[in-house]
Design a protein around this motif. Structure first.
Motif, PDB file in Angstrom:
ATOM      1  N   ALA A  11       0.888  -1.174  -0.040  1.00 13.20           N
ATOM      2  CA  ALA A  11      -0.163  -0.080   0.102  1.00 13.20           C
ATOM      3  C   ALA A  11       0.901   1.173   0.058  1.00 13.20           C
ATOM      4  N   ILE A  12       1.797   1.272   0.904  1.00 16.13           N
ATOM      5  CA  ILE A  12       2.771   2.384   0.658  1.00 16.13           C
ATOM      6  C   ILE A  12       3.527   2.822  -0.428  1.00 16.13           C
ATOM      7  N   THR A  13       3.871   1.609  -1.106  1.00  9.85           N
ATOM      8  CA  THR A  13       4.623   1.627  -2.347  1.00  9.85           C
ATOM      9  C   THR A  13       3.494   2.146  -3.459  1.00  9.85           C
ATOM     10  N   LYS A  14       2.417   1.699  -3.496  1.00 11.04           N
ATOM     11  CA  LYS A  14       1.546   2.252  -4.552  1.00 11.04           C
ATOM     12  C   LYS A  14       1.216   3.819  -4.091  1.00 11.04           C
ATOM     13  N   GLN A  15       1.036   4.104  -2.807  1.00 16.14           N
ATOM     14  CA  GLN A  15       0.779   5.477  -2.417  1.00 16.14           C
ATOM     15  C   GLN A  15       2.062   6.540  -2.863  1.00 16.14           C
ATOM     16  N   MET A  16       3.170   5.894  -3.005  1.00 20.94           N
ATOM     17  CA  MET A  16       4.619   6.833  -3.108  1.00 20.94           C
ATOM     18  C   MET A  16       4.581   6.806  -4.591  1.00 20.94           C
ATOM     19  N   LEU A  17       4.664   5.623  -5.345  1.00 24.36           N
ATOM     20  CA  LEU A  17       5.066   5.547  -6.673  1.00 24.36           C
ATOM     21  C   LEU A  17       3.964   5.328  -7.730  1.00 24.36           C
ATOM     22  N   GLY A  18       2.630   5.256  -7.162  1.00 24.10           N
ATOM     23  CA  GLY A  18       1.565   5.206  -8.059  1.00 24.10           C
ATOM     24  C   GLY A  18       0.973   3.767  -8.448  1.00 24.10           C
ATOM     25  N   GLU A  19       0.149   3.433  -8.981  1.00 23.63           N
ATOM     26  CA  GLU A  19      -0.303   2.096  -9.179  1.00 23.63           C
ATOM     27  C   GLU A  19       0.756   1.256 -10.076  1.00 23.63           C
ATOM     28  N   ASN A  20       1.522   1.745 -10.622  1.00 23.92           N
ATOM     29  CA  ASN A  20       2.330   0.717 -11.413  1.00 23.92           C
ATOM     30  C   ASN A  20       3.487   0.593 -10.338  1.00 23.92           C
ATOM     31  N   GLY A  21       3.717   1.255  -9.363  1.00 22.27           N
ATOM     32  CA  GLY A  21       4.961   1.002  -8.606  1.00 22.27           C
ATOM     33  C   GLY A  21       4.874  -0.194  -7.943  1.00 22.27           C
ATOM     34  N   HIS A  22       6.290  -0.996  -8.061  1.00 25.64           N
ATOM     35  CA  HIS A  22       6.155  -2.249  -7.597  1.00 25.64           C
ATOM     36  C   HIS A  22       6.989  -2.494  -6.138  1.00 25.64           C
ATOM     37  N   ALA A  23       6.325  -3.348  -5.306  1.00 26.06           N
ATOM     38  CA  ALA A  23       6.997  -3.742  -3.975  1.00 26.06           C
ATOM     39  C   ALA A  23       8.014  -5.014  -4.111  1.00 26.06           C
ATOM     40  N   LYS A  24       9.246  -5.021  -3.926  1.00 26.93           N
ATOM     41  CA  LYS A  24       9.945  -6.166  -4.201  1.00 26.93           C
ATOM     42  C   LYS A  24      10.269  -6.570  -2.768  1.00 26.93           C
ATOM     43  N   LEU A  25       9.861  -7.624  -2.432  1.00 26.67           N
ATOM     44  CA  LEU A  25      10.076  -8.459  -0.919  1.00 26.67           C
ATOM     45  C   LEU A  25      11.190  -9.186  -0.928  1.00 26.67           C
TER      46      LEU A  25
END
Length: 271
Positions: A71-85
């Motif tokens: 959720a933080i990733t999308k909020q910061m980078l937009g809907e196309n933002g990717h969170a790599k775990l």
């Protein structure tokens, strides 16, 4: 002539070596990096129920922190933002962050003065604190009721000192890990088990017949950690957290993972 050329080349070699060293020592701006890559590399736990645990069914790490990282990733980078775990442990998380193997850590990491000397923390994202786990039929509701009783804890944690602070006459048995401590509780070797309330909630969620007793008796919130000097990254993480709390996403995730856990007070952590 050859000697002359050697003397001429030496300053150039020294200049290049100095330039490369300076470039290597230059601190990377994490926020600019994640914006450019459109990806945030998160260091997360894969062994902590409710927060981050590897699912046998899906083969993926799942939990509150995983959902919040996305959720933080999308909020910061937009809907196309990717969170790599990237899976980490309590021992590897800070070294991996320091070596830039991960951009940020969200791994049930309590904000402490010692850790603040090594990393930079966001504002708290989970109001953790030490709690008590007891059988459903227990009458214990406060830490003070543990005086003159046997309590179970994990060796090397702050739990022992905290219990003795509030219940100085309690006898504390220490175990190597949470599984051993909980097994001792089930075997009746103590009246309660104590550690972070979030971790106890995870144990209670998969073990019917046990509950959290009363409220947290310490205030030890979790924070998101980045490398020292990365103030721009922390600023944007804090902004994203504020926006997720304002639009209801944060509370929805809290309820998704913690609603129904016996004795867990959702109102204590909801914003």
């Amino acid at each position: 002539m050859r000697k002359f050329k050697k003397f001429l080349l030496l300053p150039i070699i020294f200049f290049l070596a100095f330039t490369l060293a300076a470039c290597g020592n230059k601190k990377q701006n994490t926020y600019q990096k994640v914006k450019q890559d459109n990806t945030i590399v998160w260091g997360v736990r894969a062994d902590t129920r409710l927060f981050g645990l590897m699912s046998i069914k899906t083969g993926r790490v799942e939990g509150f922190e995983i959902d919040l990282a996305n959720a933080i990733t999308k909020q910061m980078l937009g809907e196309n933002g990717h969170a790599k775990l990237t899976k980490i442990t309590a021992n590897t998380r800070i070294p991996l962050l320091k070596n830039n193997n991960v951009d940020v850590l969200m791994a049930t990491m309590t904000i402490t003065p010692d850790r603040q000397k090594q990393v930079l923390f966001s504002k708290p994202y989970f109001k953790a604190g030490q709690g008590i786990l007891v059988p459903d039929n227990s009458k214990i509701k406060t830490v003070q009721q543990l005086n003159n009783k046997t309590v179970l804890a994990v060796k090397g944690t702050t739990a022992v000192a905290n219990v003795h602070k509030y219940a100085p006459k309690a006898k504390v048995l220490e175990y190597g890990d949470y599984g051993q401590a909980f097994s001792a509780l089930k075997a009746g070797q103590g009246v309660a088990m104590t550690t972070d309330s979030g971790l106890l909630a995870g144990i209670a969620s998969e073990n019917p017949g046990y509950k959290l007793a009363g409220s947290n008796f310490t205030n030890e919130p979790y924070g998101i950690a980045v490398n020292k000097g990365q103030t721009q990254m922390v600023k944007h993480i804090n902004k994203a957290l504020d926006e997720l709390k304002k639009n209801g996403t944060y509370n929805r995730l809290i309820r998704k993972w913690f609603k129904g856990v016996k004795g867990f007070n959702i109102k204590e952590v909801e914003e």
